[in-house]
Design a protein around this motif. Structure first.
Motif, mmCIF file in Angstrom:
data_model
loop_
_atom_site.group_PDB
_atom_site.id
_atom_site.type_symbol
_atom_site.label_atom_id
_atom_site.label_comp_id
_atom_site.label_asym_id
_atom_site.label_seq_id
_atom_site.Cartn_x
_atom_site.Cartn_y
_atom_site.Cartn_z
ATOM 1 N N LYS A 108 33.189 -35.270 -20.568
ATOM 2 C CA LYS A 108 33.791 -36.576 -20.867
ATOM 3 C C LYS A 108 33.938 -37.385 -19.577
ATOM 4 O O LYS A 108 33.648 -38.569 -19.529
ATOM 5 C CB LYS A 108 35.167 -36.392 -21.543
ATOM 6 C CG LYS A 108 35.039 -35.914 -22.985
ATOM 7 C CD LYS A 108 36.378 -35.552 -23.619
ATOM 8 C CE LYS A 108 36.134 -34.916 -24.988
ATOM 9 N NZ LYS A 108 37.342 -34.577 -25.726
ATOM 10 N N TYR A 129 34.087 -29.451 -21.997
ATOM 11 C CA TYR A 129 34.089 -30.709 -22.744
ATOM 12 C C TYR A 129 34.741 -31.819 -21.934
ATOM 13 O O TYR A 129 34.261 -32.948 -21.915
ATOM 14 C CB TYR A 129 34.816 -30.543 -24.085
ATOM 15 C CG TYR A 129 34.219 -29.472 -24.969
ATOM 16 C CD1 TYR A 129 32.843 -29.254 -24.987
ATOM 17 C CD2 TYR A 129 35.019 -28.656 -25.769
ATOM 18 C CE1 TYR A 129 32.283 -28.264 -25.778
ATOM 19 C CE2 TYR A 129 34.467 -27.662 -26.560
ATOM 20 C CZ TYR A 129 33.105 -27.464 -26.561
ATOM 21 O OH TYR A 129 32.568 -26.488 -27.333
ATOM 22 N N PRO A 148 22.933 -26.633 -29.299
ATOM 23 C CA PRO A 148 23.495 -27.913 -28.847
ATOM 24 C C PRO A 148 22.506 -29.061 -29.050
ATOM 25 O O PRO A 148 21.370 -28.839 -29.473
ATOM 26 C CB PRO A 148 23.743 -27.649 -27.356
ATOM 27 C CG PRO A 148 22.729 -26.622 -26.973
ATOM 28 C CD PRO A 148 22.542 -25.755 -28.180
ATOM 29 N N GLY A 149 22.969 -30.267 -28.739
ATOM 30 C CA GLY A 149 22.078 -31.431 -28.753
ATOM 31 C C GLY A 149 22.147 -32.249 -30.024
ATOM 32 O O GLY A 149 21.304 -33.132 -30.225
ATOM 33 N N ASP A 197 41.146 -40.723 -29.929
ATOM 34 C CA ASP A 197 40.721 -39.575 -30.739
ATOM 35 C C ASP A 197 40.963 -39.836 -32.230
ATOM 36 O O ASP A 197 40.448 -39.110 -33.077
ATOM 37 C CB ASP A 197 41.519 -38.323 -30.341
ATOM 38 C CG ASP A 197 40.694 -37.332 -29.535
ATOM 39 O OD1 ASP A 197 39.449 -37.398 -29.631
ATOM 40 O OD2 ASP A 197 41.289 -36.493 -28.832
ATOM 41 N N VAL A 251 44.480 -35.832 -25.894
ATOM 42 C CA VAL A 251 44.970 -34.503 -25.534
ATOM 43 C C VAL A 251 43.881 -33.540 -25.982
ATOM 44 O O VAL A 251 43.561 -33.466 -27.179
ATOM 45 C CB VAL A 251 46.282 -34.190 -26.284
ATOM 46 C CG1 VAL A 251 46.795 -32.806 -25.915
ATOM 47 C CG2 VAL A 251 47.332 -35.254 -26.009
ATOM 48 N N GLN A 252 43.285 -32.843 -25.026
ATOM 49 C CA GLN A 252 42.189 -31.929 -25.389
ATOM 50 C C GLN A 252 42.734 -30.779 -26.248
ATOM 51 O O GLN A 252 43.732 -30.155 -25.905
ATOM 52 C CB GLN A 252 41.522 -31.391 -24.106
ATOM 53 C CG GLN A 252 40.263 -30.584 -24.347
ATOM 54 C CD GLN A 252 39.133 -31.395 -24.981
ATOM 55 O OE1 GLN A 252 38.988 -32.585 -24.737
ATOM 56 N NE2 GLN A 252 38.338 -30.747 -25.814
ATOM 57 N N LEU A 253 42.066 -30.538 -27.355
ATOM 58 C CA LEU A 253 42.490 -29.494 -28.301
ATOM 59 C C LEU A 253 41.507 -28.332 -28.291
ATOM 60 O O LEU A 253 40.335 -28.526 -27.981
ATOM 61 C CB LEU A 253 42.593 -30.083 -29.708
ATOM 62 C CG LEU A 253 43.583 -31.251 -29.859
ATOM 63 C CD1 LEU A 253 43.516 -31.814 -31.277
ATOM 64 C CD2 LEU A 253 45.004 -30.818 -29.516
HETATM 65 N N1 LIG Z 1 41.046 -33.987 -28.300
HETATM 66 C C1 LIG Z 1 39.952 -33.445 -28.829
HETATM 67 N N2 LIG Z 1 39.770 -32.122 -28.778
HETATM 68 C C2 LIG Z 1 38.649 -31.596 -29.325
HETATM 69 C C3 LIG Z 1 37.670 -32.425 -29.939
HETATM 70 C C4 LIG Z 1 37.904 -33.806 -29.978
HETATM 71 O O1 LIG Z 1 37.090 -34.605 -30.530
HETATM 72 N N3 LIG Z 1 39.050 -34.280 -29.401
HETATM 73 N N4 LIG Z 1 36.488 -31.879 -30.396
HETATM 74 C C5 LIG Z 1 36.124 -30.544 -29.994
HETATM 75 C C6 LIG Z 1 35.471 -30.408 -28.652
HETATM 76 N N5 LIG Z 1 34.734 -31.579 -28.130
HETATM 77 C C7 LIG Z 1 35.409 -32.657 -27.679
HETATM 78 O O2 LIG Z 1 36.464 -32.574 -27.132
HETATM 79 C C8 LIG Z 1 33.350 -31.505 -27.870
HETATM 80 C C9 LIG Z 1 32.597 -30.438 -28.252
HETATM 81 C C10 LIG Z 1 31.242 -30.361 -27.900
HETATM 82 C C11 LIG Z 1 30.665 -31.367 -27.158
HETATM 83 C C12 LIG Z 1 29.255 -31.308 -26.699
HETATM 84 O O3 LIG Z 1 28.773 -32.259 -26.128
HETATM 85 N N6 LIG Z 1 28.574 -30.212 -26.892
HETATM 86 C C13 LIG Z 1 27.244 -30.080 -26.380
HETATM 87 C C14 LIG Z 1 27.168 -28.854 -25.510
HETATM 88 C C15 LIG Z 1 28.120 -28.923 -24.369
HETATM 89 C C16 LIG Z 1 28.018 -27.750 -23.423
HETATM 90 O O4 LIG Z 1 28.433 -26.634 -23.777
HETATM 91 O O5 LIG Z 1 27.557 -27.989 -22.304
HETATM 92 C C17 LIG Z 1 26.272 -30.014 -27.544
HETATM 93 O O6 LIG Z 1 26.697 -29.692 -28.667
HETATM 94 O O7 LIG Z 1 25.108 -30.319 -27.297
HETATM 95 C C18 LIG Z 1 31.407 -32.443 -26.805
HETATM 96 C C19 LIG Z 1 32.735 -32.521 -27.148
HETATM 97 C C20 LIG Z 1 37.351 -29.645 -29.965
HETATM 98 N N7 LIG Z 1 38.423 -30.271 -29.247
#
Ligand SMILES: Nc1nc2c(c(=O)[nH]1)N[C@@H](CN(C=O)c1ccc(C(=O)N[C@@H](CCC(=O)O)C(=O)O)cc1)CN2
Length: 343
Positions: A120, A116, A317-318, A187, A163-165
């Protein structure tokens, strides 16, 4: 409804295998649910905000077995939004010689978090947004995270911090998120932003990216659910969680189903009202040695069943995922505009 998004988001960023939340919106049948133009505003130019309707509205309540649901293409929507952001960044650079900056703190080595954060970074770079990152080991202390945070808080070229969670268990997520500068909290997880989001008549500086992306997906698909408007239009929001005794029954009454349970295939076709709109926030990484990163993502909804019942559905996904990242860029851009007083 804002409270529900809050609860739902907090649930959606945790990871356990129990049913967490399936949110349902039941709309007053005497009020038209589909409206044009949509009402949400992201403080962005029309060409890439929800003033654009990407699809003909789905006919909620009208779906037969001969017709598969319309696929709500979050990837495509996110691409359009990101292209718009790139244009705005160029305009900002040409006008005032500045660009927005995003800083990410990544603790530990979870493969999904790494993916993720990589996504980003790529999205920022493509849009011309400066990207900075602090990578800390699993074993790092709270003080080390706070040090990285305070350095980003004090850096004027950083307009968004996240902060990535999830964080490793030994770190106190609440205490750490409280330290993110309110003005850079892209966030939207700071308690003040969360509180303002939940309270009627208050405006948070930032709305969390995933719910914001879900609303954008719905609105761009022609489904009018803008929170206050939806309330005024008598939408009824129900929350289904791990302890709800009749989740299928409640879900089956909903015109819009938003799921964030993290349980693959939890929501079956039989759970859905024919013609419902389904937004699948679930992204459960499932081991898959044949895929590039060793895992693939599965949503909460049994897609092949749901697609025969729903009028519109997001894939995983998508679907929601790419919109989460697009909304992060939107929040970062808006934060920089606020900092530079640039319109
Ligand atoms: N600080 C944060 N942590 C987390 C968040 C958040 O919004 N802020 N959300 C989730 C994870 N997340 C962002 O961080 C996130 C999850 C999924 C995707 C995404 O684009 N998924 C794609 C597939 C990606 C791949 O595996 O290649 C899809 O669904 O098509 C983006 C962001 C938990 N943590």
């Amino acid at each position: 409804m804002a409270t529900v998004w809050h609860q739902w988001l907090r649930k959606s960023i945790q990871s356990s295998s129990t049913l967490r939340a399936v949110h349902t919106l039941k709309v007053d049948p005497s009020q038209p649910m589909l409206k044009s133009p949509p009402l949400i505003s992201l403080d962005l130019p029309d060409v890439w905000t929800s003033n654009v309707m990407d699809f003909d509205p789905p006919s909620i309540g009208e779906c037969s077995n001969e017709r598969r649901a319309r696929v709500i293409d979050g990837k495509l929507m996110a691409e359009k939004i990101r292209a718009g952001i790139a244009g705005e960044v160029i305009r900002m650079k040409e006008s005032i010689g500045k660009v927005p900056g995003l800083a990410v703190i990544l603790v530990g080595h979870r493969r999904d978090s790494q993916t993720y954060v990589r996504n980003k970074r790529k999205a920022c770079e493509e849009a011309g947004i400066k990207f900075a990152m602090a990578i800390l080991p699993d074993s790092c202390t709270k003080d080390e995270v706070c040090e990285a945070l305070s350095s980003f808080n004090g850096n004027p070229s950083v307009h968004g911090i996240l902060v990535q969670l999830p964080l490793p268990d030994h770190l106190d997520e609440e205490k750490i998120l409280n330290l993110v500068s309110l003005e850079k909290d892209v966030d939207g997880f700071h308690p003040l932003n969360m509180g303002n989001l939940a309270m009627r008549g208050r405006e948070p500086l930032f709305i969390p990216c995933t719910p914001k992306g879900c609303i954008e997906l719905l609105v761009r698909s022609g489904v009018d659910i803008m929170s206050k408007k939806a309330v005024r239009h008598h939408a009824t929001v129900s929350t289904v969680h791990a302890l709800t005794s009749n989740p299928e029954q409640i879900t089956r009454e909903a015109d819009i189903v938003v799921t964030a349970a993290g349980v693959p295939n939890l929501v079956r076709g039989t759970w859905l009202k024919p013609g419902a709109v389904v937004i699948d926030v679930g992204t459960c990484p499932v081991e898959d040695p044949s895929s590039e990163h060793g895992y693939r993502l599965m949503g909460d909804v049994c897609y092949e069943e749901a697609v025969m019942v729903a009028s519109a559905i997001t894939p995983v996904p998508g679907g929601v995922g790419p919109m989460t990242i697009a909304m992060l860029l939107v929040n970062t851009l808006n934060s920089a505009k606020r900092a530079f007083n640039f319109h």
